[in-house]
Write a protein that holds these residues in place. Structure first.
Motif, PDB file in Angstrom:
ATOM      1  N   HIS A  38       0.831  -1.203   0.000  1.00 19.33           N
ATOM      2  CA  HIS A  38       0.000   0.000   0.000  1.00 19.33           C
ATOM      3  C   HIS A  38       0.867   1.254   0.000  1.00 19.33           C
ATOM      4  CE1 HIS A  38      -4.326  -0.952   0.461  1.00 19.33           C
ATOM      5  NE2 HIS A  38      -3.867  -2.144   0.819  1.00 19.33           N
ATOM      6  N   ARG A  39       1.877   1.287   0.856  1.00 19.40           N
ATOM      7  CA  ARG A  39       2.707   2.474   0.962  1.00 19.40           C
ATOM      8  C   ARG A  39       3.466   2.757  -0.336  1.00 19.40           C
ATOM      9  NH1 ARG A  39       7.764   4.307   1.906  1.00 19.40           N
ATOM     10  NH2 ARG A  39       8.605   2.248   1.495  1.00 19.40           N
ATOM     11  N   TYR A  99      -5.857  -4.877  -8.047  1.00 17.36           N
ATOM     12  CA  TYR A  99      -5.576  -6.285  -7.726  1.00 17.36           C
ATOM     13  C   TYR A  99      -5.285  -6.449  -6.233  1.00 17.36           C
ATOM     14  CZ  TYR A  99      -5.353  -7.984 -12.550  1.00 17.36           C
ATOM     15  OH  TYR A  99      -5.663  -8.368 -13.826  1.00 17.36           O
ATOM     16  N   LEU A 100      -4.547  -5.509  -5.659  1.00 20.63           N
ATOM     17  CA  LEU A 100      -4.241  -5.588  -4.230  1.00 20.63           C
ATOM     18  C   LEU A 100      -5.507  -5.486  -3.395  1.00 20.63           C
ATOM     19  CD1 LEU A 100      -2.249  -5.624  -1.870  1.00 20.63           C
ATOM     20  CD2 LEU A 100      -1.975  -3.142  -2.175  1.00 20.63           C
ATOM     21  N   VAL A 101      -6.360  -4.545  -3.726  1.00 21.47           N
ATOM     22  CA  VAL A 101      -7.598  -4.356  -2.970  1.00 21.47           C
ATOM     23  C   VAL A 101      -8.505  -5.572  -3.105  1.00 21.47           C
ATOM     24  CG1 VAL A 101      -9.717  -2.988  -2.912  1.00 21.47           C
ATOM     25  CG2 VAL A 101      -7.504  -1.846  -3.024  1.00 21.47           C
ATOM     26  N   ALA A 102      -8.514  -6.189  -4.281  1.00 20.71           N
ATOM     27  CA  ALA A 102      -9.404  -7.334  -4.501  1.00 20.71           C
ATOM     28  C   ALA A 102      -8.958  -8.579  -3.748  1.00 20.71           C
ATOM     29  CB  ALA A 102      -9.492  -7.639  -5.998  1.00 20.71           C
ATOM     30  N   ASN A 103      -7.688  -8.651  -3.339  1.00 20.50           N
ATOM     31  CA  ASN A 103      -7.173  -9.886  -2.736  1.00 20.50           C
ATOM     32  C   ASN A 103      -6.755  -9.744  -1.279  1.00 20.50           C
ATOM     33  OD1 ASN A 103      -6.817 -12.022  -5.084  1.00 20.50           O
ATOM     34  ND2 ASN A 103      -6.196 -10.056  -5.929  1.00 20.50           N
ATOM     35  N   ARG A 151      -8.706   6.875 -16.529  1.00 20.44           N
ATOM     36  CA  ARG A 151     -10.062   6.965 -15.968  1.00 20.44           C
ATOM     37  C   ARG A 151     -10.713   5.590 -15.889  1.00 20.44           C
ATOM     38  NH1 ARG A 151     -10.501  11.254 -19.696  1.00 20.44           N
ATOM     39  NH2 ARG A 151     -12.260  10.305 -20.791  1.00 20.44           N
ATOM     40  N   VAL A 152     -10.493   4.760 -16.897  1.00 23.21           N
ATOM     41  CA  VAL A 152     -11.052   3.405 -16.863  1.00 23.21           C
ATOM     42  C   VAL A 152     -10.450   2.605 -15.711  1.00 23.21           C
ATOM     43  CG1 VAL A 152     -11.190   1.227 -18.127  1.00 23.21           C
ATOM     44  CG2 VAL A 152     -11.610   3.361 -19.316  1.00 23.21           C
ATOM     45  N   SER A 153      -9.133   2.717 -15.535  1.00 22.64           N
ATOM     46  CA  SER A 153      -8.490   1.963 -14.453  1.00 22.64           C
ATOM     47  C   SER A 153      -8.952   2.459 -13.085  1.00 22.64           C
ATOM     48  CB  SER A 153      -6.963   2.064 -14.578  1.00 22.64           C
ATOM     49  OG  SER A 153      -6.537   3.403 -14.444  1.00 22.64           O
ATOM     50  N   VAL A 154      -9.238   3.745 -12.962  1.00 16.65           N
ATOM     51  CA  VAL A 154      -9.759   4.263 -11.696  1.00 16.65           C
ATOM     52  C   VAL A 154     -11.107   3.643 -11.379  1.00 16.65           C
ATOM     53  CG1 VAL A 154     -10.647   6.335 -10.559  1.00 16.65           C
ATOM     54  CG2 VAL A 154      -8.475   6.423 -11.757  1.00 16.65           C
ATOM     55  N   MET A 155     -11.972   3.536 -12.368  1.00 14.76           N
ATOM     56  CA  MET A 155     -13.270   2.916 -12.129  1.00 14.76           C
ATOM     57  C   MET A 155     -13.115   1.418 -11.831  1.00 14.76           C
ATOM     58  SD  MET A 155     -14.957   5.569 -12.234  1.00 14.76           S
ATOM     59  CE  MET A 155     -16.431   4.739 -11.703  1.00 14.76           C
ATOM     60  N   THR A 156     -12.126   0.777 -12.452  1.00 12.52           N
ATOM     61  CA  THR A 156     -11.845  -0.623 -12.109  1.00 12.52           C
ATOM     62  C   THR A 156     -11.421  -0.742 -10.647  1.00 12.52           C
ATOM     63  OG1 THR A 156     -11.141  -1.036 -14.390  1.00 12.52           O
ATOM     64  CG2 THR A 156     -10.482  -2.641 -12.730  1.00 12.52           C
ATOM     65  N   PHE A 157     -10.614   0.218 -10.196  1.00 12.89           N
ATOM     66  CA  PHE A 157     -10.201   0.229  -8.786  1.00 12.89           C
ATOM     67  C   PHE A 157     -11.415   0.383  -7.874  1.00 12.89           C
ATOM     68  CE2 PHE A 157      -9.370   2.900  -5.102  1.00 12.89           C
ATOM     69  CZ  PHE A 157      -8.451   2.133  -4.410  1.00 12.89           C
ATOM     70  N   GLY A 208     -14.406  -0.454  -8.483  1.00 14.87           N
ATOM     71  CA  GLY A 208     -15.154  -1.705  -8.514  1.00 14.87           C
ATOM     72  C   GLY A 208     -14.572  -2.737  -7.576  1.00 14.87           C
ATOM     73  N   ALA A 209     -13.230  -2.827  -7.543  1.00 13.11           N
ATOM     74  CA  ALA A 209     -12.597  -3.758  -6.607  1.00 13.11           C
ATOM     75  C   ALA A 209     -12.811  -3.324  -5.164  1.00 13.11           C
ATOM     76  CB  ALA A 209     -11.095  -3.851  -6.914  1.00 13.11           C
ATOM     77  N   LEU A 210     -12.812  -2.010  -4.937  1.00 12.18           N
ATOM     78  CA  LEU A 210     -12.972  -1.500  -3.578  1.00 12.18           C
ATOM     79  C   LEU A 210     -14.328  -1.861  -2.989  1.00 12.18           C
ATOM     80  CD1 LEU A 210     -11.592   0.381  -1.415  1.00 12.18           C
ATOM     81  CD2 LEU A 210     -12.924   2.237  -2.423  1.00 12.18           C
ATOM     82  N   VAL A 211     -15.380  -1.739  -3.777  1.00 11.44           N
ATOM     83  CA  VAL A 211     -16.723  -2.005  -3.250  1.00 11.44           C
ATOM     84  C   VAL A 211     -17.091  -3.479  -3.373  1.00 11.44           C
ATOM     85  CG1 VAL A 211     -17.493   0.333  -3.736  1.00 11.44           C
ATOM     86  CG2 VAL A 211     -17.818  -1.438  -5.460  1.00 11.44           C
ATOM     87  N   THR A 212     -16.196  -4.293  -3.919  1.00 10.61           N
ATOM     88  CA  THR A 212     -16.465  -5.721  -4.034  1.00 10.61           C
ATOM     89  C   THR A 212     -15.791  -6.520  -2.934  1.00 10.61           C
ATOM     90  OG1 THR A 212     -16.626  -5.497  -6.435  1.00 10.61           O
ATOM     91  CG2 THR A 212     -16.353  -7.712  -5.588  1.00 10.61           C
ATOM     92  N   THR A 213     -14.604  -6.092  -2.512  1.00 14.18           N
ATOM     93  CA  THR A 213     -13.823  -6.887  -1.578  1.00 14.18           C
ATOM     94  C   THR A 213     -14.513  -6.980  -0.221  1.00 14.18           C
ATOM     95  OG1 THR A 213     -11.674  -7.055  -0.514  1.00 14.18           O
ATOM     96  CG2 THR A 213     -12.459  -4.840  -0.961  1.00 14.18           C
ATOM     97  N   GLN A 214     -14.767  -8.198   0.199  1.00  9.74           N
ATOM     98  CA  GLN A 214     -15.372  -8.521   1.508  1.00  9.74           C
ATOM     99  C   GLN A 214     -16.570  -7.641   1.831  1.00  9.74           C
ATOM    100  OE1 GLN A 214     -11.568  -7.676   2.968  1.00  9.74           O
ATOM    101  NE2 GLN A 214     -11.038  -9.212   1.455  1.00  9.74           N
TER     102      GLN A 214
END
Length: 1184
Positions: free
Chosen positions: A514-515, A539-543, A573-579, A581-587
């Motif tokens: 993260h850092r 990928y980090l946020v999703a796992n 911008r697309v990669s930000v929205m992908t991020f 998506g991973a943020l609101v999906t993880t756990q």
């Protein structure tokens, strides 16, 4: 002589241009206009193609016995080699591959190996034609060329071998498997390629070309068979040995990087790509990883490290030791000389992704702040990677500076090639094996010692954006699918002082990721690399297991990523929205994310480091007058967006409103890459699609927060369904489906959602009324896009049953009619979705009482069971199970007569005759088919079973269930079959008694065998529950069968903890409860003739064990929980919810009944013993 002869004609490759009359320049002269289509135009005729045709015709006319053969070949070769056949230069070139192949075959027969100058020219011609025209050769031509070049290597002088090997490498490019007849000569023990690629080869050029040839042999083109493992492993060892070898003492560093290192890296990548690791065990893998890690830092300034030859799997990092042999470099001043102006050779690293020409000193291994020290006291200069800081002017003269620039460029190529190889290794090696080497490439903030050299070091320190991009790609591949490994990370507990648990070490590595990635995000200016940084964060946020980590990590990322939502580059911008998506999906739902979603937008105070001090998101649409042109080119200027959520909008979900605005609102300004003008243009399609996916993830994971946006989501979905882009329509339909599913989950009784927290039913009805009267109908009828039709069917199936009942009759009829009609569509996707939706509708309370709808659904489902598509048959079997569930409910709750008369007997007989255990049926079909058979056997009436037409189908159905229980099928199929038999036993009309059909004995025998011998405890639980279903003693048959059932249950209870599989052991409590319940049920229905068998079982050690388990069951010390997943629609017969006192009351009734039985002799003594056993049970339970 050939050159002199060519002087009289235009030089080959030069076109003759027509002469134009001179025109005086004047203001009155007519403006220039192009000539008509039939006039002369530059490059109108492909001269190279004409030259090839002329020379090819002359060459085909030559024969080996021609008098002037040598001169003619020399001239024609020169003319062919003088042309450029690259289609990027002249796209109109249209030389057929078969013409090239026939020419090369013929010419190979004309050039003798003794004419070495002609051999060289022929090899150059082979390389040029095949390489520039991208010719795919036939097998004959390949054999001819490989045979010719292999012979030339044996016969011709050494000075020709470089060109011969180049021709050979071009011929075998991607054709290694087709050259199997020649590989022995090339790669055998004395093969020429092994000789020239060996470390003892003094000629570096020959060594390079030999390695290139081996690389092309290993290269696999999609669709081609792979190279034999024997030769691939041999080439692998050669490449690895080359990479491990030190640089020869008299070899130039620049040449050494270009010749063996880059060639070996490319070859190693070809060996590893497109398959699993097949090159030995841990020693070979560790050797590859060690050399790749060394080359990842090739040419890094200020780096002096003794690299290990092999990396070994270890949970802790393996630090590289500082080399004592090399003297430390004197520190270079970072102050620019005051009397020296910046020259043109010092170029700023911009967004174009090119390499810097200036010298940078990253201080990879020098003192200073260690990577593990994340205190807020770190100086601001350290927060930015070294490639962001200005370095001194060039300290070299022009020639020296040019050489140093080339050397840095080649070092960067080596680092890039090493990272490409590492990426291939990550994809080829099994993840479980690769986890042991994580600590060598991902840091965990060491307490002491020098900072480790890892992938993050490259991401933060490397001056080349392409190298940083490759390192991020490797990191993404390592993080992808690592959820199970990272799930062990935890740092919520207080740290231990005696030792550091591996879970804490892993959690520290996650925090270091993260850092470091946050620093890279803030400092990166290259759009391509920035996009990869954000993808890596996704990928980090999703796992990562954030529920096991201290909160705060996601909050920091949320603040850092927000300014990039309006970045000028669309990929960012697309990669930000992908991020997101991973943020609101993880756990989901994650408490920290819930707090972030509720926070108001504070993006006005956020800024990217490229535009510090200014809000890059200009809300008034005007750029700051103080911004310099260079700042405008490097920062992310954003346009004003209408209705963008503003600062301080408390109580509103900023992310949801942002996604809505990205999908529906126009962009007033566009970036350079999106063109100028078009002020009303919407966001590009990829951005809108990702925003819709984020909306779907939000609705799925955080429905309690998104439910208040019912109208907005409906409007967005309607807007998307009305678009012309099928992809947007598809995502709009999926968003509706997710929202409908969320509403259904709220209304499920088992979720215990308070009525005040649900979406009001009136709003749900209004929502679906608007949706069904809108553009969803067009999607349902769009036959050009079957995927969209299938998604629209799924949307119809997500309507709340209570809301469906309140929809207008015409709307209900429209939904039913459309779904029934779509089951006749040939496309399997549409048919599968329509059959599934009907299987859901048949469970609706308002429709299951509709006799005609039930009959139409039955007709449709039965027809779909014979479909050739496995997916259609699987959903048809699932819908058939739901349909039979509906029939059972109708019998119990509503009525009997109409339900039994609404379905023709032919339907029922067909269902009974359906063979679920057939080998051609997949397990999804079998699992639901046996459930449907059980329901159907429960549904049949006595008047039907006594008819002769039903006798054979009835027997076939029961025997099919028995066969499934006894088979080695999937465990889910077997436990569904056990449940189905128990469901059939609930039918009082089924002949199970003393004078029953032969299949009755087979059914009980199968269940008794499974309950004692099956390794799967869930199958045992279902079989025990089925044996406890018959309500009367007569259903168990004679005394022998009753005794067999009792003894099987008692044995299973005694062995309920005998398992070597921990996954099964967790079901042991549920198994014991179900077995105890079954034994109590048998005691409650037992008669005098059963007392002897019961006494033999209860009087002894077995009886003591039974007594202990029955006491626990009566006291409710072991509940029915833990049974795990159950088949859809089933209810565990063993998991009764009655209280302990109710169970004890039932046992008291059993005791009273047994005392009232009159018997004589042996039966009386047996009865008294059983009564004493029960009295002891009651006394023990009452004492507690």
């Amino acid at each position: 002589m050939a050159a002199q002869e060519g002087m009289s004609a235009p030089a080959p490759g030069h076109r003759v241009f027509p002469a134009f009359p001179p025109v005086a320049l004047s203001a009155e002269a007519a403006p220039f206009t192009p000539m008509a289509g039939d006039g002369w135009r530059p490059d109108s005729s492909p001269e190279a193609e004409k030259q090839f045709s002329r020379c090819a015709a002359k060459l085909r006319a030559l024969r080996a016995d021609s008098g002037q053969l040598r001169e003619e070949l020399n001239l024609l070769f020169d003319q062919l080699l003088s042309e450029n056949y690259n289609k990027t230069v002249d796209p109109s070139i249209n030389i057929q591959p078969e013409d090239v192949c026939s020419l090369l075959r013929h010419v190979s027969s004309l050039v003798p190996l003794t004419q070495e100058h002609l051999v060289i020219k022929l090899c150059q011609l082979v390389h040029r034609l095949l390489n520039q025209l991208k010719v795919i050769m036939d097998q004959q031509t390949l054999d001819v060329l490989v045979t010719y070049t292999a012979s030339a290597l044996k016969v011709c002088s050494t000075w020709t071998h470089s060109d011969v090997l180049l021709a050979l490498s071009t011929a075998v490019y991607g054709n290694g498997a087709q050259c199997h007849r020649h590989l022995g000569d090339l790669l055998g023990e004395d093969g020429v390629l092994l000789q020239y690629s060996s470390l003892s080869q003094p000629n570096m050029e020959l060594r390079r070309v030999a390695l290139t040839c081996m690389t092309n042999i290993c290269l696999r083109i999609p669709g081609q068979p792979p190279l034999d493992d024997q030769y691939r492993s041999l080439c692998f060892r050669v490449f690895l040995k080359t990479l491990h070898s030190p640089k020869p003492p008299n070899t130039d560093e620049l040449f050494y990087c270009l010749v063996p290192i880059l060639s070996a890296l490319k070859g190693l990548q070809c060996c590893l790509s497109g398959g699993k690791w097949k090159f030995g065990g841990g020693e070979e893998l560790g050797s590859v990883l060690a050399v790749l890690k060394r080359l990842m830092f090739q040419g890094a300034p200020g780096l002096s490290v003794d690299w290990p030859a092999v990396l070994y799997p270890a949970p802790l990092p393996q630090y590289e030791g500082l080399s004592a042999a090399k003297p430390a470099e004197p520190p270079k001043s970072s102050e620019p000389p005051k009397d020296t102006a910046k020259t043109k050779t010092e170029e700023s690293r911009g967004d174009d992704g090119e390499e810097e020409d200036r010298e940078t000193v990253p201080a990879l291994q020098r003192g200073g702040v260690r990577e593990g020290e994340t205190s807020t006291k770190i100086s601001a200069s350290f927060l930015y990677p070294s490639w962001k800081r200005n370095s001194s002017d060039s300290e070299f003269s022009d020639p020296e500076g040019n050489a140093q620039s080339k050397l840095r460029l080649n070092h960067a190529r080596v680092r890039q090639g090493a990272l490409h190889c590492l990426l291939a290794v990550v994809k080829a090696v099994e993840r479980r094996t690769l986890y042991g080497y994580w600590s060598s490439f991902i840091p965990d903030s060491p307490v002491g010692g020098p900072p480790p050299l890892t992938l993050l070091t490259i991401v933060l320190k490397d001056p080349s954006p392409k190298v940083r991009l490759c390192a991020l790609q490797v990191l993404c591949a390592m993080l992808d699918g690592s959820r199970q490994f990272l799930a062990m990370a935890e740092d919520t507990a207080s740290p231990r002082t005696s030792y550091t648990p591996f879970s804490f070490t892993l959690a520290t590595a996650v925090r270091e990721l993260h850092r470091s990635l946050s620093l890279a995000l803030l400092a990166e200016t290259s759009p391509q690399t920035l996009t990869q940084v954000i993808k890596c964060l996704a990928y980090l946020v999703a796992n990562a297991p954030y529920h096991r980590l201290r909160p705060g990590l996601l909050t920091q990322l949320w603040k850092h990523i927000r300014p990039y939502v309006r970045h000028r580059d669309v990929n960012v911008r697309v990669s930000v929205m992908t991020f997101y998506g991973a943020l609101v999906t993880t756990q989901a739902p994650l408490p920290e994310v819930q707090l972030l979603l509720r926070q108001p937008d504070d993006s006005g105070s956020s800024s990217t480091p490229q535009d510090s001090g200014l809000s890059w998101r200009q809300r008034d649409g005007m750029s700051s007058p103080s911004r310099t042109p260079s700042q405008r080119s490097s920062c992310t200027q954003s346009p004003r967006v209408p209705r963008t959520p503003q600062e301080g909008d408390g109580g509103q979900m900023w992310l949801l409103q942002l996604c809505v605005s990205l999908v529906t609102q126009p962009r007033e300004d566009q970036s350079d890459s999106e063109g100028a003008g078009g002020g009303t243009a919407l966001e590009p399609s990829p951005v809108r699609l990702e925003a819709l996916q984020v909306l779907s993830h939000l609705v799925r994971g955080y429905f309690s927060l998104t439910k208040v946006y019912l109208c907005e989501i409906g409007q967005v979905s309607a807007r998307c369904l009305g678009e012309s882009d099928p992809s947007l329509q598809l995502h709009g339909a999926k968003l509706l489906e997710e929202f409908g599913t969320g509403i259904i989950q709220q209304y499920r009784a088992e979720n215990n959602v308070p009525e005040t927290s649900r979406v009001p039913l009136k709003q749900v009805v209004q929502f679906w009324s608007e949706v069904l009267s809108g553009p969803l109908n067009g999607a349902l009828q769009n036959e050009q896009h079957p995927t969209l039709q299938a998604s629209a069917c799924d949307t119809l199936s997500s309507i709340l049953p209570q809301a469906f009942a309140q929809l207008p009759d015409k709307t209900q009829m429209m939904c039913i009619t459309v779904l029934l009609g779509l089951t006749y569509i040939e496309n399997y996707l549409v048919k599968t979705a329509a059959v599934r939706a009907l299987g859901i509708y048949v469970l609706f309370p308002c429709l299951r009482e509709d006799v005609m709808f039930v009959a139409d659904t039955a007709n449709t489902v039965l027809a779909a069971l014979d479909d050739r598509s496995t997916n259609v048959r699987a959903k048809a079997a699932w819908s058939l199970g739901n349909l039979t569930d509906t029939l059972i409910v109708n019998i119990i709750v509503v009525y009997v007569l109409e339900c039994t008369q609404c379905l023709p007997c032919d339907y029922i007989i067909f269902w009974l005759s359906f063979e679920p255990t057939s080998s051609h049926q997949p397990f999804q079909v079998k699992s639901n088919a046996v459930r449907a058979l059980g329901n159907l056997l429960h549904f049949l009436r006595e008047s039907q079973m006594t008819r002769s037409a039903f006798q054979r189908p009835l027997e076939d159905a029961v025997r099919a269930l028995v066969k499934t229980v006894q088979s080695e099928a999937t465990m889910k199929v077997r436990w569904n079959a056990c449940y189905a038999l128990g469901n059939a036993f609930r039918n009082p009309a089924l002949p199970l008694g003393k004078y029953s059909a032969p299949w009755s004995h087979d059914a009980f025998a199968a269940l008794c065998h499974v309950v004692t011998s099956c390794k799967n405890f869930k199958v045992r639980i279902k079989s025990a529950a089925a044996l406890a279903v018959p309500a009367h003693r007569g259903c168990y048959g004679d005394t022998k069968r009753f005794s067999c059932v009792w003894q099987s249950l008692a044995t299973a209870l005694e062995n309920s903890e005998d398992t070597n599989d921990f996954l099964e052991y967790r079901y042991s409590a549920s198994l014991r409860h179900t077995l105890s319940h079954a034994l109590l049920h048998l005691l409650s229905v037992s008669q005098l003739q059963d007392m002897t068998a019961l006494r033999e079982s209860l009087d002894g050690e077995e009886g003591s064990s039974i007594r202990e388990h029955l006491i626990k069951c009566l006291r409710a010390e072991e509940g029915a929980g833990g049974g795990g997943e159950e088949a859809e629609g089933e209810k565990d017969a063993g998991g009764d919810s009655c209280h302990s006192q109710q169970r004890i009351g039932g046992l008291q009734q059993t005791l009273i009944r047994l005392k009232g039985l009159k018997a004589d002799g042996e039966e009386e003594r047996s009865k008294e013993m059983v009564v004493l056993f029960l009295e002891d049970l009651l006394k023990t339970c009452e004492e507690t």
